[in-house]
Scaffold this active site. Structure first.
Site, PDB file in Angstrom:
ATOM      1  CG  ASP A  21      -1.779   1.162   1.394  1.00  0.00           C
ATOM      2  OD1 ASP A  21      -1.872   1.947   0.439  1.00  0.00           O
ATOM      3  OD2 ASP A  21      -2.398   1.307   2.470  1.00  0.00           O
ATOM      4  CG  ASN A  23      -2.875   5.364  -1.322  1.00  0.00           C
ATOM      5  OD1 ASN A  23      -2.896   4.232  -0.836  1.00  0.00           O
ATOM      6  ND2 ASN A  23      -3.799   5.804  -2.146  1.00  0.00           N
ATOM      7  CG  ASP A  25      -5.907   3.227   0.144  1.00  0.00           C
ATOM      8  OD1 ASP A  25      -5.083   2.292   0.324  1.00  0.00           O
ATOM      9  OD2 ASP A  25      -6.469   3.420  -0.946  1.00  0.00           O
ATOM     10  CG  ASP A  29      -1.247   1.608  -3.816  1.00  0.00           C
ATOM     11  OD1 ASP A  29      -0.036   1.397  -4.053  1.00  0.00           O
ATOM     12  OD2 ASP A  29      -1.643   2.209  -2.795  1.00  0.00           O
ATOM     13  CG  ASP A  98      -6.851 -12.596 -13.329  1.00  0.00           C
ATOM     14  OD1 ASP A  98      -7.668 -13.246 -13.991  1.00  0.00           O
ATOM     15  OD2 ASP A  98      -6.390 -12.954 -12.225  1.00  0.00           O
ATOM     16  CG  ASP A 194     -11.718 -15.721 -13.290  1.00  0.00           C
ATOM     17  OD1 ASP A 194     -10.989 -16.108 -12.368  1.00  0.00           O
ATOM     18  OD2 ASP A 194     -12.961 -15.601 -13.186  1.00  0.00           O
ATOM     19  CD  GLU A 245      -9.694 -20.208 -12.084  1.00  0.00           C
ATOM     20  OE1 GLU A 245      -9.560 -20.381 -10.873  1.00  0.00           O
ATOM     21  OE2 GLU A 245     -10.512 -19.395 -12.563  1.00  0.00           O
ATOM     22  CG  HIS A 318      -6.757 -15.105  -6.023  1.00  0.00           C
ATOM     23  ND1 HIS A 318      -6.189 -15.701  -7.136  1.00  0.00           N
ATOM     24  CD2 HIS A 318      -8.042 -14.879  -6.336  1.00  0.00           C
ATOM     25  CE1 HIS A 318      -7.105 -15.832  -8.083  1.00  0.00           C
ATOM     26  NE2 HIS A 318      -8.240 -15.336  -7.625  1.00  0.00           N
ATOM     27  CG  ASP A 319      -9.462 -18.511  -6.144  1.00  0.00           C
ATOM     28  OD1 ASP A 319      -9.851 -17.429  -5.668  1.00  0.00           O
ATOM     29  OD2 ASP A 319      -9.511 -18.794  -7.359  1.00  0.00           O
TER      30      ASP A 319
HETATM   31  O1  TEU Z   1     -11.947 -18.956  -9.527  1.00  0.00           O
HETATM   32  C1  TEU Z   1     -12.755 -19.964 -10.029  1.00  0.00           C
HETATM   33  C2  TEU Z   1     -13.017 -21.028  -9.132  1.00  0.00           C
HETATM   34  O2  TEU Z   1     -13.201 -22.138  -9.570  1.00  0.00           O
HETATM   35  C3  TEU Z   1     -13.061 -20.693  -7.702  1.00  0.00           C
HETATM   36  O3  TEU Z   1     -14.306 -20.178  -7.448  1.00  0.00           O
HETATM   37  C4  TEU Z   1     -12.778 -21.859  -6.891  1.00  0.00           C
HETATM   38  O4  TEU Z   1     -13.634 -22.903  -7.209  1.00  0.00           O
HETATM   39  C5  TEU Z   1     -12.970 -21.557  -5.470  1.00  0.00           C
HETATM   40  O5  TEU Z   1     -12.365 -20.369  -5.162  1.00  0.00           O
HETATM   41  C6  TEU Z   1     -12.337 -22.634  -4.649  1.00  0.00           C
HETATM   42  O6  TEU Z   1     -12.964 -22.637  -3.457  1.00  0.00           O
HETATM   43  C7  TEU Z   1     -11.848 -17.786 -10.253  1.00  0.00           C
HETATM   44  C8  TEU Z   1     -11.052 -16.774  -9.472  1.00  0.00           C
HETATM   45  O7  TEU Z   1      -9.748 -17.242  -9.303  1.00  0.00           O
HETATM   46  C9  TEU Z   1     -11.763 -16.495  -8.194  1.00  0.00           C
HETATM   47  O8  TEU Z   1     -11.051 -15.623  -7.368  1.00  0.00           O
HETATM   48  C10 TEU Z   1     -13.105 -15.889  -8.549  1.00  0.00           C
HETATM   49  O9  TEU Z   1     -13.847 -15.727  -7.378  1.00  0.00           O
HETATM   50  C11 TEU Z   1     -13.887 -16.766  -9.514  1.00  0.00           C
HETATM   51  O10 TEU Z   1     -13.111 -17.242 -10.583  1.00  0.00           O
HETATM   52  C12 TEU Z   1     -15.011 -15.981 -10.134  1.00  0.00           C
HETATM   53  O11 TEU Z   1     -14.498 -15.006 -10.993  1.00  0.00           O
END
Ligand code: TEU
Length: 535
Positions: A21, A23, A25, A29, A98, A194, A245, A318-319
């Site tokens: 970050d 700034n 907030d 960023d 992305d 995605d 993905e 991130h998932d």
């Molecule tokens: O993720 C797709 C996806 O399959 C996820 O929803 C996954 O099944 C779940 O997170 C596992 O628990 C992509 C992105 O990476 C995710 O961040 C988004 O939320 C999703 O698509 C919708 O755009």
């Protein structure tokens, strides 16, 4: 098989909200990323994949886009983005953005128009129907939401704030092409796409029976056609590197997407490893994976994409919860050796490697004290869903704690100061309390740290033809050992991994130790010991 540059590359994923970050907030960023480019260069990665920064109401943290041609204010301006591309390129780093093309935000102007009537320019941009079916969306609840103005429902495989686009409409495909071209012309080098396997859908989908939508929406032949079209129009002319993905993809379909002659994508993300211990149930009910859960899967994908297609090697994003907490041992005693073991096990395989921010520090799952500590729409909706299924509050909370996506989204740990050096404001998601132990500043100084090990590994891999392109061979051995070889032009490396906290007797192998997570090597494999030996 051609040896394109991206096959040798390491990709580093940045979740911009949580990276740096500038700034104060509370949100990361673009200027924050710019200020850390030297760190990333020094780490030794080649491509930066940045999760969505477009305008968005953030019902799914940017995976719900309301304007593909603009950024959201918390991240900065298009000028900031241009500066990022320029500075990254100067350092020899490439930028991958992305693209979220299966759906938009319900606040996107296309959807705002589309829901107004059945006969305007955008009416058919989405999937509308009078009749619906029983499909359940990925984020709980029905995959259909009724709209009064049209007296119809729209399909959303994710939240109701993420209506699915209708890719059978050529105007939608043209919009996607233009968006790709806009960003390609800005100088980006690649796209992460995605849930791209969902873009092509069967026309008769309302007739589907049951709660699952995959058979009608995933890996349809149209998806391959649409990708080919985008490839011809943009990916190939701009020499883009692409990774799609693709949930529930099998080896054969992955080859279809990534085979050079098919001209679709360069790589896909498969979910088998991520979901290996769920036993077909929602992830909330999954077990902690054992080596036996994913050994066969890893071998299958290494062999499966050996001559056609190309693997993406990822365990975190991130998932996902943090890999050390999921697959390894994040106790104080074994944290470091176990993180390093996982890195050797995964990244000595063949494929383009993907590192998620913080993985190189050994960042772990976080501590949640109450429901208020969760931010993610998937977790929040799932909590209610789990209660409806009969779980008590404690069990539902524990399930979230173990696998919530928020585990991977806590702010990046730069130092042991306030908020881990991420911000001096209030971070949008609480910092993991263990930033005192695991952070860039301290790990940089410690020659034995996870961070320095990652640097060593990346450097070793970069120009090593055996690791980059050698054949993969599994060596049969009982769990908890995993042994495989890589071979090129007669040069053989043997990778030996003890996937447990026990000492295991195994006669010492002849050869030069090229990489290891311990200083010495003998007849006993120490807990989580991992070695790369040149035979
Ligand atoms: O993720 C797709 C996806 O399959 C996820 O929803 C996954 O099944 C779940 O997170 C596992 O628990 C992509 C992105 O990476 C995710 O961040 C988004 O939320 C999703 O698509 C919708 O755009």
């Amino acid at each position: 098989m051609k040896t394109e540059w991206w096959k040798k590359a390491s990709v580093y994923q940045i979740y911009p909200r949580s990276f740096m970050d500038s700034n104060n907030d509370g949100y990361g960023d673009i200027q924050g990323i710019i200020s850390k480019l030297d760190y990333l260069k020094d780490l030794g990665v080649d491509i930066l994949w940045i999760s969505p920064m477009y305008a968005s109401p953030n019902c799914d943290n940017g995976y719900d886009i309301s304007d593909y041609y603009n950024l959201q204010k918390i991240f900065g301006t298009l000028e900031d983005f241009d500066a990022l591309v320029e500075k990254a390129h100067k350092l020899g780093l490439k930028i991958m953005i992305d693209l979220v093309f299966n759906h938009t935000s319900d606040k996107h102007k296309w959807f705002i128009e589309s829901k107004k009537s059945k006969n305007n320019k955008y009416s058919d941009y989405y999937i509308w129907s009078k009749k619906t079916n029983d499909w359940v969306s990925c984020f709980s609840g029905s995959a259909w939401t009724y709209n009064e103005e049209r007296d119809e429902s729209y399909l959303h495989l994710f939240s109701s704030g993420q209506p699915d686009l209708n890719w059978s409409n050529p105007s939608v495909r043209l919009e996607a092409e233009n968006i790709c071209r806009f960003w390609a012309e800005k100088g980006v080098d690649g796209f992460r796409m995605d849930v791209i396997s969902y873009i092509g859908k069967r026309d008769d989908l309302v007739k589907a029976k049951g709660r699952s939508f995959d058979a009608y929406t995933n890996h349809q032949k149209q998806t391959h056609e649409y990708l080919y079209e985008l490839n011809e129009k943009v990916f190939s002319p701009f020499n883009m590197v692409t990774v799609g993905e693709t949930p529930n993809v099998d080896v054969e379909t992955a080859i279809q997407y990534t085979k050079e002659d098919n001209k679709e994508l360069n790589m896909v993300f498969q979910f088998e490893l991520a979901e290996c211990s769920n036993d077909g149930e929602p992830k909330w009910f999954g077990r902690k994976p054992e080596l036996s859960d994913f050994k066969d899967i890893m071998i299958k994908w290494q062999k499966g994409l050996e001559t056609e297609g190309w693997n993406s090697l990822y365990w975190e994003n991130h998932d996902q919860p943090r890999s050390i907490s999921k697959f390894g041992n994040d106790s104080d005693e074994y944290h470091d050796v176990s993180v390093k073991m996982l890195a050797i096990l995964q990244y000595m395989m063949k494929g383009t490697i993907f590192i998620y921010q913080g993985q190189e520090l050994g960042m772990t799952n976080t501590v949640f004290n109450s429901l208020d500590d969760f931010d993610d729409i998937e977790s929040i909706n799932a909590y209610q869903d789990l209660l409806n299924r009969g779980l008590n509050k404690e069990a539902a909370f524990n399930a979230l704690t173990r696998v919530s996506r928020d585990n991977g989204r806590t702010p990046f740990q730069w130092n042991s100061g306030e908020n881990a050096g991420f911000t001096s404001g209030i971070p949008w998601l609480k910092v993991n309390p263990n930033y005192i132990k695991y952070n860039v500043e301290d790990e940089t100084k410690d020659s034995n740290s996870v961070l320095n090990f990652y640097k060593k590994l990346l450097k070793f891999r970069k120009n090593d033809e055996v690791i980059l392109f050698g054949k993969f061979k599994n060596i049969d051995c009982p769990n908890p050992l995993f042994i495989y070889e890589r071979e090129k032009d007669g040069v053989v490396y043997r990778i030996i991994v003890n996937f447990s906290n026990r000492e295991i007797y195994r006669a010492k192998e002849e050869g030069e130790v090229l990489l290891s997570n311990y200083e010495s090597y003998g007849n006993f494999l120490k807990p989580y010991e991992a070695l790369v030996i040149k035979k």
